[in-house]
Design a protein around this motif. Structure first.
Motif, mmCIF file in Angstrom:
data_model
loop_
_atom_site.group_PDB
_atom_site.id
_atom_site.type_symbol
_atom_site.label_atom_id
_atom_site.label_comp_id
_atom_site.label_asym_id
_atom_site.label_seq_id
_atom_site.Cartn_x
_atom_site.Cartn_y
_atom_site.Cartn_z
ATOM 1 N N GLN A 1 22.547 -7.884 -19.841
ATOM 2 C CA GLN A 1 23.096 -6.776 -20.642
ATOM 3 C C GLN A 1 22.816 -5.459 -19.946
ATOM 4 O O GLN A 1 23.675 -4.591 -19.832
ATOM 5 N N GLU A 2 21.567 -5.303 -19.499
ATOM 6 C CA GLU A 2 21.145 -4.045 -18.896
ATOM 7 C C GLU A 2 21.828 -3.839 -17.541
ATOM 8 O O GLU A 2 22.309 -2.749 -17.240
ATOM 9 N N ALA A 3 21.892 -4.906 -16.744
ATOM 10 C CA ALA A 3 22.365 -4.724 -15.371
ATOM 11 C C ALA A 3 23.882 -4.787 -15.259
ATOM 12 O O ALA A 3 24.454 -4.204 -14.356
ATOM 13 N N PHE A 4 24.542 -5.518 -16.156
ATOM 14 C CA PHE A 4 25.976 -5.711 -15.962
ATOM 15 C C PHE A 4 26.829 -5.315 -17.163
ATOM 16 O O PHE A 4 27.678 -4.433 -17.061
ATOM 17 N N ALA A 5 26.592 -5.953 -18.317
ATOM 18 C CA ALA A 5 27.528 -5.807 -19.435
ATOM 19 C C ALA A 5 27.662 -4.365 -19.906
ATOM 20 O O ALA A 5 28.738 -3.936 -20.323
ATOM 21 N N SER A 6 26.558 -3.590 -19.830
ATOM 22 C CA SER A 6 26.624 -2.225 -20.352
ATOM 23 C C SER A 6 27.319 -1.272 -19.379
ATOM 24 O O SER A 6 27.426 -0.083 -19.649
ATOM 25 N N ASN B 1 18.320 -32.562 -24.123
ATOM 26 C CA ASN B 1 17.742 -31.295 -24.579
ATOM 27 C C ASN B 1 18.185 -30.155 -23.696
ATOM 28 O O ASN B 1 18.465 -29.048 -24.171
ATOM 29 N N ALA B 2 18.239 -30.437 -22.388
ATOM 30 C CA ALA B 2 18.655 -29.395 -21.442
ATOM 31 C C ALA B 2 20.073 -28.950 -21.742
ATOM 32 O O ALA B 2 20.373 -27.754 -21.718
ATOM 33 N N VAL B 3 20.953 -29.902 -22.069
ATOM 34 C CA VAL B 3 22.341 -29.547 -22.373
ATOM 35 C C VAL B 3 22.405 -28.679 -23.639
ATOM 36 O O VAL B 3 23.099 -27.659 -23.670
ATOM 37 N N ALA B 4 21.654 -29.069 -24.671
ATOM 38 C CA ALA B 4 21.678 -28.295 -25.914
ATOM 39 C C ALA B 4 21.185 -26.877 -25.677
ATOM 40 O O ALA B 4 21.784 -25.891 -26.132
ATOM 41 N N MET B 5 20.086 -26.759 -24.928
ATOM 42 C CA MET B 5 19.515 -25.441 -24.646
ATOM 43 C C MET B 5 20.489 -24.605 -23.826
ATOM 44 O O MET B 5 20.717 -23.421 -24.123
ATOM 45 N N GLY B 6 21.078 -25.236 -22.793
ATOM 46 C CA GLY B 6 22.034 -24.518 -21.951
ATOM 47 C C GLY B 6 23.240 -24.068 -22.747
ATOM 48 O O GLY B 6 23.719 -22.942 -22.585
ATOM 49 N N GLY B 7 23.723 -24.925 -23.653
ATOM 50 C CA GLY B 7 24.878 -24.574 -24.484
ATOM 51 C C GLY B 7 24.566 -23.397 -25.387
ATOM 52 O O GLY B 7 25.366 -22.458 -25.498
ATOM 53 N N ALA B 8 23.397 -23.441 -26.018
ATOM 54 C CA ALA B 8 23.018 -22.345 -26.914
ATOM 55 C C ALA B 8 22.903 -21.045 -26.131
ATOM 56 O O ALA B 8 23.383 -19.990 -26.571
ATOM 57 N N THR B 9 22.305 -21.125 -24.932
ATOM 58 C CA THR B 9 22.161 -19.916 -24.126
ATOM 59 C C THR B 9 23.520 -19.379 -23.709
ATOM 60 O O THR B 9 23.745 -18.161 -23.711
ATOM 61 N N LEU B 10 24.437 -20.289 -23.359
ATOM 62 C CA LEU B 10 25.786 -19.885 -22.965
ATOM 63 C C LEU B 10 26.458 -19.109 -24.087
ATOM 64 O O LEU B 10 27.008 -18.025 -23.878
ATOM 65 N N PHE B 11 26.358 -19.680 -25.301
ATOM 66 C CA PHE B 11 26.979 -19.021 -26.453
ATOM 67 C C PHE B 11 26.395 -17.620 -26.650
ATOM 68 O O PHE B 11 27.128 -16.630 -26.790
ATOM 69 N N VAL B 12 25.068 -17.520 -26.642
ATOM 70 C CA VAL B 12 24.409 -16.235 -26.893
ATOM 71 C C VAL B 12 24.749 -15.230 -25.799
ATOM 72 O O VAL B 12 25.086 -14.072 -26.080
ATOM 73 N N LEU B 13 24.698 -15.686 -24.537
ATOM 74 C CA LEU B 13 24.920 -14.764 -23.426
ATOM 75 C C LEU B 13 26.351 -14.235 -23.422
ATOM 76 O O LEU B 13 26.577 -13.030 -23.297
ATOM 77 N N VAL B 14 27.329 -15.138 -23.601
ATOM 78 C CA VAL B 14 28.724 -14.702 -23.579
ATOM 79 C C VAL B 14 29.010 -13.799 -24.772
ATOM 80 O O VAL B 14 29.607 -12.723 -24.628
ATOM 81 N N GLY B 15 28.558 -14.217 -25.957
ATOM 82 C CA GLY B 15 28.800 -13.416 -27.161
ATOM 83 C C GLY B 15 28.205 -12.031 -27.044
ATOM 84 O O GLY B 15 28.882 -11.020 -27.302
ATOM 85 N N SER B 16 26.928 -11.946 -26.623
ATOM 86 C CA SER B 16 26.304 -10.629 -26.602
ATOM 87 C C SER B 16 26.843 -9.782 -25.455
ATOM 88 O O SER B 16 26.968 -8.562 -25.605
ATOM 89 N N SER B 17 27.210 -10.402 -24.330
ATOM 90 C CA SER B 17 27.803 -9.628 -23.241
ATOM 91 C C SER B 17 29.121 -9.011 -23.693
ATOM 92 O O SER B 17 29.413 -7.852 -23.390
ATOM 93 N N PHE B 18 29.911 -9.808 -24.431
ATOM 94 C CA PHE B 18 31.195 -9.321 -24.932
ATOM 95 C C PHE B 18 30.989 -8.114 -25.838
ATOM 96 O O PHE B 18 31.603 -7.058 -25.650
ATOM 97 N N LEU B 19 30.074 -8.241 -26.805
ATOM 98 C CA LEU B 19 29.854 -7.152 -27.757
ATOM 99 C C LEU B 19 29.285 -5.917 -27.076
ATOM 100 O O LEU B 19 29.755 -4.797 -27.301
ATOM 101 N N VAL B 20 28.273 -6.139 -26.222
ATOM 102 C CA VAL B 20 27.628 -4.993 -25.562
ATOM 103 C C VAL B 20 28.642 -4.244 -24.710
ATOM 104 O O VAL B 20 28.712 -3.010 -24.723
ATOM 105 N N SER B 21 29.476 -4.998 -23.997
ATOM 106 C CA SER B 21 30.452 -4.368 -23.131
ATOM 107 C C SER B 21 31.507 -3.622 -23.943
ATOM 108 O O SER B 21 31.983 -2.555 -23.552
#
Lengths: 192, 214
Positions: free
Chosen positions: B117-122, B39-59
């Motif tokens: 997003q607030e502290a870095f990507a933007s 479960n930890a791996v699935a959660m970590g993977g989903a978070t990785l996808f969301v964080l990288v994707g949204s950081s890319f778009l926001v930036s």
């Protein structure tokens, strides 16, 4: 009626949002250093939860049956704007209450307990009244956990604790023991 | 030089500014889903996808998004990626999706993601933002897996579903129940405190020795 009581007790004690579901941990660990502020934060959260439950029900019944994949985006936008709206309303109507809630109102937007409430209520298919009772139970349960931890932390300030343990590590271990105590409520309804 | 910068951002997230152990962010999904390593791996993977994707778009859109409504914009971008992750997991691994339940949608409210997003990507160019997101997500994944593995071994005697001990092993059930999450993370943080304390002590000793030497 029995059903409603069960929903209330379940959200309040057995499945306490903080101690059993780990929702709203950021304010739980961050703001619980004084009894008074945690009581206020609990009050504000309970209030927002009630409003959210009503909003979630309206959205689910009238809008989201046509587009279920928009659920998450809808919820988060509605919660954020509702909190903003309530903030303006309270500021206008009762400045005293606004000062009492202070900075906590805007912070509640990012509290996962609020979004969690909307999602859980949807997943379980709660109706209007059930949703409100559930929100009330969850909100009071959140306040209870927050006040309990704040009380314990205020006590611990006066005692002699090794420097190594102070801070988040100790709070987490206290929370673990509290959570264990709350597990005792699990047997509350199984016999009836 | 350029390569070093990206590398620096990546390592920062994994160890020195580890989101869970050092900054204590993103606790809610952290504790709720780590009762088993998978479960930890699935959660970590989903978070990785969301964080990288949204950081890319926001930036990418950091000059377009108006300052006053930036938080709402970030949240809508994050929510879009979470919805994608939610439906992807449902299609690929329905069993894990069922176990994680409401905690996949709750990634939206993970303060770690909005915080980045607030502290870095933007504020930084896209390449740096993606590496920062990768590092933070890897640090988060590392924390999730270590917590999940400890709890599964102690509470169930298994790791990733494989039994580790003989029949005589008595599982420590409380570790896979909610209190175990609080206690395990508390003890890990205690260990980090101790590590930091020892390091400070060592550095103070070195400084002391240098001063008396000169």
């Amino acid at each position: 009626m029995d059903n409603l009581l069960w929903i209330f007790i379940s959200a309040l004690l057995v499945n306490n949002f903080v101690l059993a579901y780990f929702l709203g941990l950021c304010p739980f660990l961050g703001v619980s250093n004084s009894l008074e502020t945690s009581a206020r934060l609990g009050l504000a959260t309970t209030f927002v939860m009630l409003v959210t439950a009503v909003c979630a029900w309206v959205l689910n019944t009238y809008v989201l049956i046509h587009a279920p994949y928009l659920r998450l985006i809808c919820f988060i936008v509605v919660i954020a704007s509702t909190v903003q709206f309530i903030e303006m309303l309270i500021k206008k109507l009762s400045p005293a209450l606004f000062r009492a809630m202070g900075i906590f109102l805007p912070l509640i937007t990012t509290n996962c307990a609020i979004l969690g409430l909307a999602i859980f209520a949807t997943n379980r298919g709660y109706g209007f009244v059930e949703g409100i009772v559930y929100a009330l139970g969850a909100g009071i349960g959140f306040t209870l956990a927050l006040v309990l931890l704040a009380g314990l932390r205020e006590e611990s300030e006066l005692s002699d604790i090794p420097k190594l343990i102070q801070g988040t590590a100790m709070n987490l271990i206290i929370a673990g023991i509290l959570s264990m105590a709350f597990m005792g409520f699990a047997g509350l309804f199984s016999t009836s | 030089m350029k390569k070093n910068e990206s590398y620096e951002e990546f390592v920062k997230g994994v160890w020195r500014d580890n989101p869970v152990f050092v900054q204590v962010l993103g606790m809610c999904p952290m504790l709720a889903v780590t009762n088993s390593a998978i479960n930890a791996v699935a959660m970590g993977g989903a978070t990785l996808f969301v964080l990288v994707g949204s950081s890319f778009l926001v930036s990418l859109f950091r000059h377009v998004i108006p300052k006053q409504v930036r938080i709402s914009c970030f949240i809508i971008i994050i929510a879009t990626f979470v919805t994608i992750a939610d439906y992807t997991l449902l299609a690929l691994v329905p069993k894990v999706h069922k176990e994680l339940g409401a905690f996949i949608p709750l990634i939206v409210a993970n303060c770690l993601i909005l915080g980045r997003q607030e502290a870095f990507a933007s504020r930084y160019p896209t390449r740096l933002a993606v590496f920062d997101a990768l590092g933070m997500a890897a640090g988060f994944l590392l924390a999730l897996i270590s917590l999940g593995a400890i709890r599964e071994i102690l509470g169930d005697g298994k790791l990733f579903g494989f039994s580790l001990f003989s029949q005589n092993f008595e599982p420590w059930i409380v570790m896979i129940l909610p209190p175990g999450g609080f206690l395990t993370l508390g003890v890990i943080l205690l260990f980090f405190n101790w590590f930091k304390y020892k390091k400070d002590e060592f550095l103070a000793d070195v400084a002391e020795a240098e001063r008396s030497g000169s």
